[in-house]
Design a protein around this motif. Structure first.
Motif, mmCIF file in Angstrom:
data_model
loop_
_atom_site.group_PDB
_atom_site.id
_atom_site.type_symbol
_atom_site.label_atom_id
_atom_site.label_comp_id
_atom_site.label_asym_id
_atom_site.label_seq_id
_atom_site.Cartn_x
_atom_site.Cartn_y
_atom_site.Cartn_z
ATOM 1 N N PHE A 1 51.129 -45.343 0.791
ATOM 2 C CA PHE A 1 51.082 -46.714 1.463
ATOM 3 C C PHE A 1 52.587 -46.736 1.988
ATOM 4 O O PHE A 1 53.300 -46.116 1.624
ATOM 5 N N THR A 2 52.895 -47.781 2.929
ATOM 6 C CA THR A 2 54.252 -47.604 3.302
ATOM 7 C C THR A 2 55.122 -48.234 2.218
ATOM 8 O O THR A 2 54.918 -48.940 1.455
ATOM 9 N N GLY A 3 55.995 -47.287 1.948
ATOM 10 C CA GLY A 3 57.074 -47.297 1.152
ATOM 11 C C GLY A 3 56.731 -46.681 -0.583
ATOM 12 O O GLY A 3 57.678 -46.880 -1.398
ATOM 13 N N LEU A 4 55.402 -46.322 -0.509
ATOM 14 C CA LEU A 4 55.078 -45.811 -2.258
ATOM 15 C C LEU A 4 53.921 -44.884 -1.780
ATOM 16 O O LEU A 4 53.210 -45.077 -0.936
ATOM 17 N N ASP A 5 54.086 -44.065 -2.865
ATOM 18 C CA ASP A 5 53.041 -43.223 -2.956
ATOM 19 C C ASP A 5 52.672 -43.113 -4.550
ATOM 20 O O ASP A 5 53.736 -43.219 -5.246
ATOM 21 N N LEU A 6 51.473 -42.918 -4.807
ATOM 22 C CA LEU A 6 51.134 -42.848 -6.218
ATOM 23 C C LEU A 6 49.938 -41.552 -6.531
ATOM 24 O O LEU A 6 49.138 -41.453 -5.784
ATOM 25 N N VAL A 7 50.053 -40.967 -7.827
ATOM 26 C CA VAL A 7 49.231 -39.928 -7.998
ATOM 27 C C VAL A 7 48.675 -40.174 -9.641
ATOM 28 O O VAL A 7 49.573 -40.307 -10.387
ATOM 29 N N CYS A 8 47.484 -40.028 -9.962
ATOM 30 C CA CYS A 8 47.122 -39.761 -11.235
ATOM 31 C C CYS A 8 46.407 -38.373 -11.450
ATOM 32 O O CYS A 8 45.356 -38.151 -10.593
ATOM 33 N N SER A 9 46.945 -37.780 -12.316
ATOM 34 C CA SER A 9 46.644 -36.369 -12.725
ATOM 35 C C SER A 9 46.960 -35.787 -13.899
ATOM 36 O O SER A 9 48.313 -35.785 -14.075
ATOM 37 N N TRP A 10 46.341 -35.765 -14.878
ATOM 38 C CA TRP A 10 46.579 -35.014 -16.255
ATOM 39 C C TRP A 10 47.320 -33.697 -15.956
ATOM 40 O O TRP A 10 48.193 -33.379 -16.607
ATOM 41 N N PRO B 1 39.595 -36.953 -14.625
ATOM 42 C CA PRO B 1 39.065 -35.671 -15.310
ATOM 43 C C PRO B 1 40.067 -34.718 -14.870
ATOM 44 O O PRO B 1 40.850 -34.789 -13.993
ATOM 45 N N ARG B 2 40.057 -33.525 -15.880
ATOM 46 C CA ARG B 2 41.278 -32.494 -15.531
ATOM 47 C C ARG B 2 41.323 -32.215 -14.125
ATOM 48 O O ARG B 2 42.167 -31.632 -13.656
ATOM 49 N N ASP B 3 40.140 -32.034 -13.611
ATOM 50 C CA ASP B 3 40.001 -31.041 -12.277
ATOM 51 C C ASP B 3 40.171 -32.105 -10.856
ATOM 52 O O ASP B 3 39.734 -31.657 -9.685
ATOM 53 N N VAL B 4 40.516 -33.368 -11.260
ATOM 54 C CA VAL B 4 40.476 -34.416 -10.217
ATOM 55 C C VAL B 4 41.729 -35.043 -10.213
ATOM 56 O O VAL B 4 42.513 -35.304 -11.155
ATOM 57 N N ARG C 1 38.940 -33.245 -5.517
ATOM 58 C CA ARG C 1 38.819 -32.213 -6.703
ATOM 59 C C ARG C 1 39.764 -30.969 -6.478
ATOM 60 O O ARG C 1 39.828 -30.383 -4.987
ATOM 61 N N VAL C 2 40.236 -30.483 -7.364
ATOM 62 C CA VAL C 2 41.266 -29.470 -7.050
ATOM 63 C C VAL C 2 40.863 -28.151 -7.707
ATOM 64 O O VAL C 2 40.589 -28.000 -9.066
ATOM 65 N N SER C 3 40.735 -27.243 -7.049
ATOM 66 C CA SER C 3 40.410 -25.957 -7.470
ATOM 67 C C SER C 3 41.264 -24.927 -7.448
ATOM 68 O O SER C 3 41.686 -24.512 -6.260
ATOM 69 N N LEU C 4 42.090 -24.642 -8.397
ATOM 70 C CA LEU C 4 42.994 -23.591 -8.665
ATOM 71 C C LEU C 4 42.640 -22.112 -8.249
ATOM 72 O O LEU C 4 41.434 -21.666 -8.939
#
Length: 197
Positions: free
Chosen positions: A67-76, A58-61, A186-189
């Motif tokens: 992890f060791t050696g890697l980071d990942l992010v899912c965000s539109w 969702p847009r607000d999530v 949840r991200v609240s700007l």
């Protein structure tokens, strides 16, 4: 099979090797990365998820895995239409040598991916059925050959860059996104002056 995804992967080496090994989640690091990506925002942890279910948030999530050696992010919210427009703050958020961006929306028949190494953009491609190529920078990658449709390109690029497919033709050495844990925030700007809260 229709699929939508947005994914930014930061890695020191080959991300597929790390993800294949079913790495252990560093949960405290996920909050720090989320706060770095959204400075000034309220970041509230709302649960754990698996990467397979986090690819189209969702847009607000935002979903974050560290992890060791890697980071990942899912965000539109972080995903530009053209990879070269990825915000510098997002590009530099993890401090790892390689950054991969992948996004696809099958209903819009759109696919986009970017590859950076040591801060330099090596490849950026954004394609949709209409009007066509939105961005094409750098040398084409091997998996791009003979791909004619954006949806097929979206699937093939996800497989080549991150190690798995959303289209259901799993290979024995694929990454299993159902074994990769992530944390949901949840991200609240903050409200801007003159807008309703």
């Amino acid at each position: 099979m229709a699929f939508n995804d947005t994914l930014v992967v930061y890695s020191d080496g080959n991300p597929i090797d790390v993800l294949r090994a079913c790495p252990v989640l560093d949960k405290p690091a996920t909050r720090l990365l989320a706060q770095r990506l959204f400075p000034g925002a309220a970041v509230e942890e709302i649960g754990d998820e698996l990467l397979a279910d986090a690819l189209n948030p969702p847009r607000d999530v935002v979903y974050v895995g560290c992890f060791t050696g890697l980071d990942l992010v899912c965000s539109w919210t972080l995903t530009p239409q053209r990879p070269s427009q990825l915000a510098p703050a997002v590009l530099e958020a993890s401090g790892r040598r390689q950054v991969l961006l992948h996004a696809a929306h099958s209903d819009a028949e759109w696919c986009s991916f970017g590859v950076w190494r040591d801060g330099t953009l090596l490849r950026a491609l954004s394609v949709c059925a209409d009007p066509g190529v939105l961005e094409d920078e750098g040398e084409p990658l091997a998996f791009e050959a003979a791909v004619e449709h954006p949806v097929e390109l979206g699937d093939r690029s996800l497989q080549a860059l991150i190690g798995f497919s959303c289209a259901g033709h799993d290979r024995l050495d694929d990454v299993d996104p159902e074994l990769i844990p992530v944390v949901a925030y949840r991200v609240s700007l903050p409200a801007t002056p003159g807008t309703a809260s």
